[in-house]
Design a protein around this motif. Structure first.
Motif, PDB file in Angstrom:
ATOM      1  N   VAL A   1      49.119  34.326  39.607  1.00  0.00           N
ATOM      2  CA  VAL A   1      48.895  33.145  38.780  1.00  0.00           C
ATOM      3  C   VAL A   1      50.184  32.812  38.024  1.00  0.00           C
ATOM      4  CG1 VAL A   1      47.559  32.199  36.861  1.00  0.00           C
ATOM      5  CG2 VAL A   1      46.455  33.700  38.520  1.00  0.00           C
TER       6      VAL A   1
ATOM      7  N   ILE B   1      38.846  29.693  33.961  1.00  0.00           N
ATOM      8  CA  ILE B   1      38.685  29.344  35.376  1.00  0.00           C
ATOM      9  C   ILE B   1      39.691  28.265  35.743  1.00  0.00           C
ATOM     10  CG2 ILE B   1      37.049  28.640  37.158  1.00  0.00           C
ATOM     11  CD1 ILE B   1      34.780  29.356  35.235  1.00  0.00           C
TER      12      ILE B   1
ATOM     13  N   ARG C   1      31.255  31.334  40.808  1.00  0.00           N
ATOM     14  CA  ARG C   1      30.660  30.733  42.006  1.00  0.00           C
ATOM     15  C   ARG C   1      29.267  30.177  41.710  1.00  0.00           C
ATOM     16  NH1 ARG C   1      34.619  29.752  44.958  1.00  0.00           N
ATOM     17  NH2 ARG C   1      33.273  29.572  46.799  1.00  0.00           N
TER      18      ARG C   1
ATOM     19  N   ASP D   1      37.632  38.404  37.717  1.00  0.00           N
ATOM     20  CA  ASP D   1      39.073  38.157  37.690  1.00  0.00           C
ATOM     21  C   ASP D   1      39.544  37.475  38.969  1.00  0.00           C
ATOM     22  OD1 ASP D   1      39.310  39.311  35.209  1.00  0.00           O
ATOM     23  OD2 ASP D   1      39.900  41.277  35.975  1.00  0.00           O
ATOM     24  N   ALA D   2      40.489  36.541  38.824  1.00  0.00           N
ATOM     25  CA  ALA D   2      41.162  35.977  39.995  1.00  0.00           C
ATOM     26  C   ALA D   2      42.077  37.044  40.591  1.00  0.00           C
ATOM     27  CB  ALA D   2      41.970  34.747  39.593  1.00  0.00           C
TER      28      ALA D   2
ATOM     29  N   TRP E   1      44.568  36.385  42.977  1.00  0.00           N
ATOM     30  CA  TRP E   1      45.852  35.911  43.464  1.00  0.00           C
ATOM     31  C   TRP E   1      46.862  35.849  42.314  1.00  0.00           C
ATOM     32  CZ3 TRP E   1      41.421  32.953  43.071  1.00  0.00           C
ATOM     33  CH2 TRP E   1      41.443  31.892  42.150  1.00  0.00           C
TER      34      TRP E   1
ATOM     35  N   ARG F   1      36.132  24.824  41.957  1.00  0.00           N
ATOM     36  CA  ARG F   1      36.400  26.013  41.139  1.00  0.00           C
ATOM     37  C   ARG F   1      35.112  26.643  40.625  1.00  0.00           C
ATOM     38  NH1 ARG F   1      41.424  27.405  40.896  1.00  0.00           N
ATOM     39  NH2 ARG F   1      43.088  25.864  41.056  1.00  0.00           N
TER      40      ARG F   1
ATOM     41  N   ARG G   1      43.079  29.453  36.230  1.00  0.00           N
ATOM     42  CA  ARG G   1      43.207  30.319  37.400  1.00  0.00           C
ATOM     43  C   ARG G   1      43.255  31.791  37.037  1.00  0.00           C
ATOM     44  NH1 ARG G   1      48.092  26.426  39.613  1.00  0.00           N
ATOM     45  NH2 ARG G   1      47.042  24.523  38.981  1.00  0.00           N
ATOM     46  N   ARG G   2      42.693  32.137  35.868  1.00  0.00           N
ATOM     47  CA  ARG G   2      42.599  33.542  35.466  1.00  0.00           C
ATOM     48  C   ARG G   2      41.282  34.166  35.926  1.00  0.00           C
ATOM     49  NH1 ARG G   2      47.372  32.354  34.157  1.00  0.00           N
ATOM     50  NH2 ARG G   2      48.287  32.791  32.119  1.00  0.00           N
ATOM     51  N   LYS G   3      40.229  33.340  35.955  1.00  0.00           N
ATOM     52  CA  LYS G   3      38.895  33.809  36.300  1.00  0.00           C
ATOM     53  C   LYS G   3      38.315  32.970  37.440  1.00  0.00           C
ATOM     54  CE  LYS G   3      38.526  36.904  32.941  1.00  0.00           C
ATOM     55  NZ  LYS G   3      38.325  38.353  33.191  1.00  0.00           N
ATOM     56  N   VAL G   4      37.273  33.504  38.071  1.00  0.00           N
ATOM     57  CA  VAL G   4      36.591  32.836  39.178  1.00  0.00           C
ATOM     58  C   VAL G   4      35.096  32.821  38.883  1.00  0.00           C
ATOM     59  CG1 VAL G   4      36.058  32.947  41.646  1.00  0.00           C
ATOM     60  CG2 VAL G   4      38.333  33.575  40.839  1.00  0.00           C
TER      61      VAL G   4
END
Length: 438
Positions: free
Chosen positions: A418, A118, A126, A413-414, A416, A154, A121-124
């Motif tokens: 990276v 996370i 919430r 998965d993110a 955007w 994040r 910026r590979r994973k998201v």
């Protein structure tokens, strides 16, 4: 929790106190095979570990936990604690590193490993969607404030900020207790940085939501120390070294440098440590901290000579002079002799030394802080250090708010683009998880 392969293996090495080489020997595989198992899942060279190997390691861990033969790797310091304000856990406050044992710190680091995709910026995730963080910074900050905010967001939360006394109700005479109680009605967790030692504890006494010490005058900076120790562990793993028995040189402003105070306490939870403390006259480490570390059985050597301190150092941890806290100390005539620069490192240190600094560093001419001529040098870990702040603080938030068990199944998965690295002079992200010399 079904841990990712990399996290499972890193945690096993920490728990058993083994390097990559010794773990590969223990389970009967080649070191190269273990290296590929330890890569992030998204790496092109990642290889899945055989299920038999995972079971074997799990059996070794179980034997260690039950006091079997593997438990000989455990250290006496792992269960040693000092008088602490409260244990670190769900809905507690995080005020001091004294709340941690070696075991609880390393469990937090296991969760930080889970957070790495996370943070990279590979994973998201919430899991904190709807939660609110109140960042109360009554002292200047860039990294700490933004790192806490980034970590919280994040995980899906939102952040409310206030910076300095001028724009707070405390400028109107409101008490710490009233401010804290009011803010606790707005937020689910609070981070406080305050220039007066002891003030953060006053904030904590007046709130019923978790509160984190973001810097307490000249006292402590516990989350920075956790980040620093986590960085040492990751750097040592890359180099095939253990923290136990390491030689740590801490230099700079040791009197007012709260990051140094907190870090040396955490490192003292390990075995057979050597600490060399290098500082200008009148800025030595407080005697009560030196006595505590020595009482835990470690070697503590104060000196005013970098040349005597640096040979055989595994880590050099240097700090800037806290000029805003000085009370008449005369230090400018001495500073040039305490500058950490490329010439000093090349002349006195081993090739695998790690150079750290909690930042900010004073890069102005004549400041004699950590010199910029080390920028781009693989031995300089300062930006890997700051990057590690996000996953460690994510792990802290997840633990305090009780969602640590939800992280793994919440990941997606993110979407955007990276970057391959987090900075222009950094290693590619995957290479940080391989030993040196690859």
């Amino acid at each position: 929790m079904n841990l990712p392969q990399q996290v499972f293996l890193r945690d096993a090495m920490r728990t058993l106190n083994l390097t990559r080489e010794s773990l590969s020997q223990r389970i009967g595989c080649t070191k190269r095979a273990l290296d590929t198992w330890l890569l992030p899942d998204e790496s092109g060279e990642f290889r899945a570990m055989p299920e038999m190997a995972r079971r074997f390691i799990s059996e070794i861990l179980a034997a260690s936990a039950s006091g079997g033969p593997a438990s000989a790797q455990a250290t006496p310091a792992a269960t040693t604690t000092t008088s602490i304000p409260t244990a670190f856990g769900r809905l507690s406050h995080l005020l001091s590193v004294d709340q941690f044992s070696r075991d609880t710190a390393e469990r937090l680091f296991m969760l930080a490993d889970v957070m790495q995709p996370i943070a990279r910026r590979r994973k998201v995730s919430r899991v904190l969607e709807g939660a609110v963080l109140a960042n109360l910074f009554f002292e200047a900050s860039t990294r700490t404030r933004l790192s806490f905010a980034s970590a919280f967001m994040r995980l899906g939360g939102s952040v409310s900020d206030t910076t300095g006394f001028t724009y707070s109700s405390m400028a109107k005479g409101e008490s710490i207790a009233d401010t804290s109680r009011t803010v606790s009605g707005y937020a689910d967790v609070i981070v406080v940085r305050h220039p007066e030692q002891g003030s953060v504890a006053q904030f904590a006494a007046a709130t019923h939501v978790p509160l984190i010490n973001g810097g307490d005058g000249a006292g402590e900076h516990p989350t920075q120390a956790l980040i620093d120790l986590y960085t040492v562990q990751r750097e040592f793993s890359r180099l095939g070294k253990l923290v136990d028995g390491a030689h740590i040189v801490i230099t700079g402003d040791l009197k007012y440098g709260r990051t140094a105070h907190s870090l040396i306490k955490l490192l003292s939870l390990y075995r057979h440590m050597r600490f060399t403390l290098v500082s200008p006259p009148s800025l030595e480490m407080p005697s009560e901290i030196v006595e505590l570390i020595a009482a835990r059985g470690h070697i503590v050597t104060p000196t005013d000579s970098l040349a005597h301190a640096l040979p055989d150092a595994d880590v050099i941890y240097t700090t800037r002079i806290q000029r805003e806290r000085l009370t008449g100390e005369k230090i400018d005539d001495f500073l040039a002799a305490f500058e950490i620069n490329k010439k000093a490192i090349d002349q006195h240190c081993r090739p695998d030394v790690i150079v750290m600094h909690p930042l900010p560093r004073d890069s102005r001419p004549g400041a004699h802080d950590l010199h910029t001529d080390l920028d781009g040098d693989a031995r300089l870990a300062i930006f890997r250090q700051t990057d590690n702040g996000v996953p460690v603080r994510m792990a802290i938030f997840a633990t305090l708010l009780g969602v640590e068990g939800l992280i793994q199944r919440s990941l997606r998965d993110a979407l955007w683009a990276v970057p391959a690295t987090l900075g222009p002079n950094d290693f590619p992200v995957d290479d940080l998880d391989l030993p040196s010399g690859r």
